[in-house]
Motif scaffolding. Sequence first.
Motif, PDB file in Angstrom:
ATOM      1  N   ASN A 342     -51.380  -0.418   8.322  1.00 62.24           N
ATOM      2  CA  ASN A 342     -52.677  -0.474   7.644  1.00 62.24           C
ATOM      3  C   ASN A 342     -53.814  -0.053   8.585  1.00 62.24           C
ATOM      4  O   ASN A 342     -54.984  -0.235   8.264  1.00 62.24           O
ATOM      5  N   GLY A 343     -53.439   0.499   9.731  1.00 61.04           N
ATOM      6  CA  GLY A 343     -54.440   1.030  10.658  1.00 61.04           C
ATOM      7  C   GLY A 343     -53.958   2.382  11.162  1.00 61.04           C
ATOM      8  O   GLY A 343     -52.954   2.467  11.869  1.00 61.04           O
ATOM      9  N   GLY A 344     -54.655   3.445  10.786  1.00 57.42           N
ATOM     10  CA  GLY A 344     -54.213   4.792  11.126  1.00 57.42           C
ATOM     11  C   GLY A 344     -53.997   4.988  12.617  1.00 57.42           C
ATOM     12  O   GLY A 344     -53.004   5.576  13.043  1.00 57.42           O
ATOM     13  N   GLY A 345     -54.916   4.484  13.426  1.00 56.90           N
ATOM     14  CA  GLY A 345     -54.832   4.655  14.874  1.00 56.90           C
ATOM     15  C   GLY A 345     -53.539   4.084  15.436  1.00 56.90           C
ATOM     16  O   GLY A 345     -52.887   4.700  16.285  1.00 56.90           O
ATOM     17  N   TYR A 346     -53.171   2.918  14.963  1.00 51.88           N
ATOM     18  CA  TYR A 346     -51.925   2.311  15.432  1.00 51.88           C
ATOM     19  C   TYR A 346     -50.713   3.121  14.981  1.00 51.88           C
ATOM     20  O   TYR A 346     -49.711   3.193  15.691  1.00 51.88           O
ATOM     21  N   VAL A 348     -50.685   6.358  14.649  1.00 53.84           N
ATOM     22  CA  VAL A 348     -50.670   7.509  15.551  1.00 53.84           C
ATOM     23  C   VAL A 348     -50.076   7.117  16.907  1.00 53.84           C
ATOM     24  O   VAL A 348     -49.207   7.801  17.454  1.00 53.84           O
ATOM     25  N   LEU A 349     -50.514   5.982  17.456  1.00 50.51           N
ATOM     26  CA  LEU A 349     -50.007   5.549  18.769  1.00 50.51           C
ATOM     27  C   LEU A 349     -48.509   5.237  18.723  1.00 50.51           C
ATOM     28  O   LEU A 349     -47.776   5.512  19.672  1.00 50.51           O
ATOM     29  N   THR A 351     -46.348   6.634  16.683  1.00 50.46           N
ATOM     30  CA  THR A 351     -45.700   7.944  16.600  1.00 50.46           C
ATOM     31  C   THR A 351     -45.612   8.591  17.976  1.00 50.46           C
ATOM     32  O   THR A 351     -44.570   9.127  18.368  1.00 50.46           O
ATOM     33  N   ASP A 387     -49.580   5.556   6.248  1.00 49.82           N
ATOM     34  CA  ASP A 387     -50.846   4.826   6.412  1.00 49.82           C
ATOM     35  C   ASP A 387     -51.272   4.249   5.065  1.00 49.82           C
ATOM     36  O   ASP A 387     -51.831   4.957   4.220  1.00 49.82           O
TER      37      ASP A 387
ATOM     38  N   SER B 198     -61.048   5.081  15.709  1.00 47.32           N
ATOM     39  CA  SER B 198     -60.361   4.378  14.626  1.00 47.32           C
ATOM     40  C   SER B 198     -60.978   3.001  14.443  1.00 47.32           C
ATOM     41  O   SER B 198     -61.092   2.234  15.394  1.00 47.32           O
ATOM     42  N   ALA B 200     -59.914   0.385  12.376  1.00 50.49           N
ATOM     43  CA  ALA B 200     -58.955  -0.718  12.345  1.00 50.49           C
ATOM     44  C   ALA B 200     -58.445  -1.018  13.746  1.00 50.49           C
ATOM     45  O   ALA B 200     -58.355  -2.179  14.159  1.00 50.49           O
ATOM     46  N   LEU B 201     -58.119   0.035  14.490  1.00 48.16           N
ATOM     47  CA  LEU B 201     -57.664  -0.156  15.859  1.00 48.16           C
ATOM     48  C   LEU B 201     -58.761  -0.817  16.683  1.00 48.16           C
ATOM     49  O   LEU B 201     -58.528  -1.794  17.397  1.00 48.16           O
ATOM     50  N   TYR B 249     -61.118   5.068  22.623  1.00 52.29           N
ATOM     51  CA  TYR B 249     -59.928   5.459  21.869  1.00 52.29           C
ATOM     52  C   TYR B 249     -60.292   6.700  21.073  1.00 52.29           C
ATOM     53  O   TYR B 249     -61.223   6.692  20.266  1.00 52.29           O
ATOM     54  N   GLU B 251     -58.725  10.280  18.998  1.00 52.68           N
ATOM     55  CA  GLU B 251     -57.585  11.051  18.504  1.00 52.68           C
ATOM     56  C   GLU B 251     -57.839  12.538  18.700  1.00 52.68           C
ATOM     57  O   GLU B 251     -56.985  13.262  19.160  1.00 52.68           O
ATOM     58  N   GLY B 283     -47.385  12.874  16.365  1.00 50.56           N
ATOM     59  CA  GLY B 283     -48.610  12.074  16.439  1.00 50.56           C
ATOM     60  C   GLY B 283     -49.829  12.932  16.125  1.00 50.56           C
ATOM     61  O   GLY B 283     -50.778  12.486  15.492  1.00 50.56           O
ATOM     62  N   ALA B 286     -50.047  13.312  12.469  1.00 55.53           N
ATOM     63  CA  ALA B 286     -50.527  12.056  11.888  1.00 55.53           C
ATOM     64  C   ALA B 286     -52.034  11.934  12.071  1.00 55.53           C
ATOM     65  O   ALA B 286     -52.757  11.455  11.206  1.00 55.53           O
ATOM     66  N   HIS B 290     -55.194  11.279   9.642  1.00 56.96           N
ATOM     67  CA  HIS B 290     -55.945  10.037   9.861  1.00 56.96           C
ATOM     68  C   HIS B 290     -57.434  10.303  10.046  1.00 56.96           C
ATOM     69  O   HIS B 290     -58.255   9.841   9.284  1.00 56.96           O
TER      70      HIS B 290
END
Lengths: 490, 490
Positions: A342-346, A348-349, A351, A387, B198, B200-201, B249, B251, B283, B286, B290
């Motif tokens: 539920n968090g795109g950044g996580y 990506v990380l 992956t 996501d 991000s 959420a992150l 952080y 991307e 990634g 993704a 994202h």
Amino acid sequence: METSDSKGIVPGADHAPFHKPTFIIANLVHHMMKSNLHYAFTAKSVAVIGASRNPGKIGYVVLENFVKGNFRGKVFPVNPNADTILNMKSYPSLSAIKENVELAVITIPGEMVPKAIEECGKKKVKSVIIISAGFSEVGNQVLAKKLQKAMEKYPQMPVIGPNCLGVLDTRSGIDTLFLPRYRLMRPKKGGISFISQSGALGSAILDWAGSKDYGINKFISYGNAMSVDEADLLEFLINDRETKVICIYLEGVRNGKKFFQAARKYAHVKPVIIIKGGQSDAGGKATASHTGSLAGSAKVFDAVVTQTGLIPAESMREVFDYARVLETEPHPKSNRVQIITNGGGYGVLTTDALEGSALTLARMGEAFTKPIIAASPSYAVIRNPMDLTGDADNDRFLVAIRNALADPNVDSIITILLFQVPTLDSDIVEGLSELLTKRKKPVLIVSAGGEYAKMHMKLLEKEGIHTFEEPVDATQAMHALTYFHQRKRK
Amino acid sequence: METSDSKGIVPGADHAPFHKPTFIIANLVHHMMKSNLHYAFTAKSVAVIGASRNPGKIGYVVLENFVKGNFRGKVFPVNPNADTILNMKSYPSLSAIKENVELAVITIPGEMVPKAIEECGKKKVKSVIIISAGFSEVGNQVLAKKLQKAMEKYPQMPVIGPNCLGVLDTRSGIDTLFLPRYRLMRPKKGGISFISQSGALGSAILDWAGSKDYGINKFISYGNAMSVDEADLLEFLINDRETKVICIYLEGVRNGKKFFQAARKYAHVKPVIIIKGGQSDAGGKATASHTGSLAGSAKVFDAVVTQTGLIPAESMREVFDYARVLETEPHPKSNRVQIITNGGGYGVLTTDALEGSALTLARMGEAFTKPIIAASPSYAVIRNPMDLTGDADNDRFLVAIRNALADPNVDSIITILLFQVPTLDSDIVEGLSELLTKRKKPVLIVSAGGEYAKMHMKLLEKEGIHTFEEPVDATQAMHALTYFHQRKRK
């Protein structure tokens, strides 16, 4: 993988094409030694040689552990200068004990140890743990030789140590760790056993594992390894039904061939995770002065790992992340991981971390993504990483995980649950618990944050669902799990 | 390192040998925009456009943060359908507010945002944060264009967002994070600022940092970066006196050249730690879905890191381990580390970790090892790693550390304190605190274990002494610290 000489051989003996009588006898005796080793963990009668009335002494702390801990067998304090210790009758010598003694724990000064070993031999003690120090680790080779000679008279009697913390068995309550309980938390019962060449490191780890609520089965600090060594202990734990996963901290081995053969034979039977000290040049030199053993370079260790299937780890965090996952997660069929977040950044990380491992991204079948797409808003990304976006609620997560579990194109799942967003609530714990009971695929959870997130991570852990703070941690643990089962099948 | 065009340039504009009038005007306007950016953190009057009476709405949570948090300025709820919200007078529109408004926070539905931006421009609002989503991140390019046009009319007005969490400033109390406080702990005041692409992150990390008691200065989730981007924020934080260390952080960036130039110009002024998502092929893909930005390969990122001096991290643990050390530890002169331990195994592991970095083992001078040898038993190993052995007490540690601090051959110290052994007691905290106040060299502590060890680690942290659970963590943090100061001197 099995080699002809791997069924129990005298340490250092070469493979002999024709077994001479002396070889066969030595072999038999070694078998007896190994079959007696279990008494160090299961003994129902224990003598503490050097039991003390002084709470500051090791001999007091060790005795107290047996009396006040979970141990349910008989305990015999041995001390020529005391009548009673901790309200128990004290014996002037081992021979003064009329009953059988299965395990002797020796805490007297080093120079008195060889004589005590002879007494243990005469008394037909099954197993011995020598806590006492003062041998080769402080350069006293004369005393070490004397001890060696005494031990050689009773080759069927396994001796752990000297210069060690000894043993903790959470089930039998045998506990020779002489460190106070307020300083060293005893962990709860579990299936992870840990062999440590370093006592201080082992104690810190055990304490840390206790605070993390990881379940430990057996802990062994084996010190100078003059009789029982890492290969013997590895074999013992492989055959120990209560041990599901074996962790080893090792700096160097005395008999490289023996350890290599044991590792090659056993590393596919149960997961064996190893953290190796002294891999660098300088670390190797430090090892020589620490445990007096030859460390071997990182290259040699890498080769050993590749050839044996030992699972290497680089920190204690990794050791236990791997161990807890290998203990309880089901076997992944292969290496295709579905990431759900539920968090795109996580996502990506995760992956990114996955690509650095032997894992690969699963490609879910249309039949399984369809219901997820139906349960999600148009801006959700139902691919891999999947996501579900920041407004995902419990149901959206459960639909996604249920379908990933059902899809034959998915071997394992890493789910990121960020509890900071208001749509995800505490019911997800119950939902996941129901969904994941008797799961056939490994599912690991990544979650991070403060009190609210941590509370939910703890609740998930209680339901047998493993949680990790960092994507890279979960990914490495999934890699270790997949690697072990892939090698096992080969 | 300074380039001629690095003093503030319109995003995307090429370096022009002759400054045409339009270029100069654009440059000036961009300067104004940047000089107005601080109002997003320091504003004394804030309008919440979309303030709501419904506790489930973002417009309620944001308003509540201003009212119930530490913010001491004036707050104006704007909502045409309410007279009062949270016991405050509500305004039907921005123009209905007679007083000046320095910051507007927009939480209304996306399609109404362009009009709100025009109102902000007319009202001469200094800075704007658009929380609202519904633009390019959901594929609505038409609305994104409309917003772009509205913003272009007021180029001197910096806009953070849209589609973001906005800003938390622990000092001014400006807090647009619309996540409930029980789910997202607000961290204490400190010198670390964190920019996150991000949301959420970012929120999970902020929450986690709060629970770890790490001090945060500013947090910025900047979302789609349609006006203010990562390079602007980096420059802003470099010039922000309260920010000591910057964490990012990221991307991908919209304007790679601009970010690269800013990083190259500033990464040696203050430490800039970067965790980069989307480095792997998968990634990167993704990332595209994202944040819609181009990620760039690991190779490109490695090159950027090498050329700029950005400090790369691979997990949030690393980001904050580096940040807290870089915030407060003194500068190491060079890379020679002395390791001091009471557990040989931990000394070996620290040595191994150190060899994988740019650090090297210090060789202490005889004048400084002599007093340590005098204070230690014969079996202690007074080399590097220095193994004071398991019976080391407070004094032995203090003598060793005092001499390592004094020895010009030592640039920094990693000390391993295992609290499981009975000889080390709580007074070591006071002893270390006295010894390390105003220290001229960085000293990091490794300690591991359960409640007893953790209590002492917390006490040390309160005295400004950084602790780590794993040798590899402390070593990497020391490496980051040494790396930054070595580059800075170049």
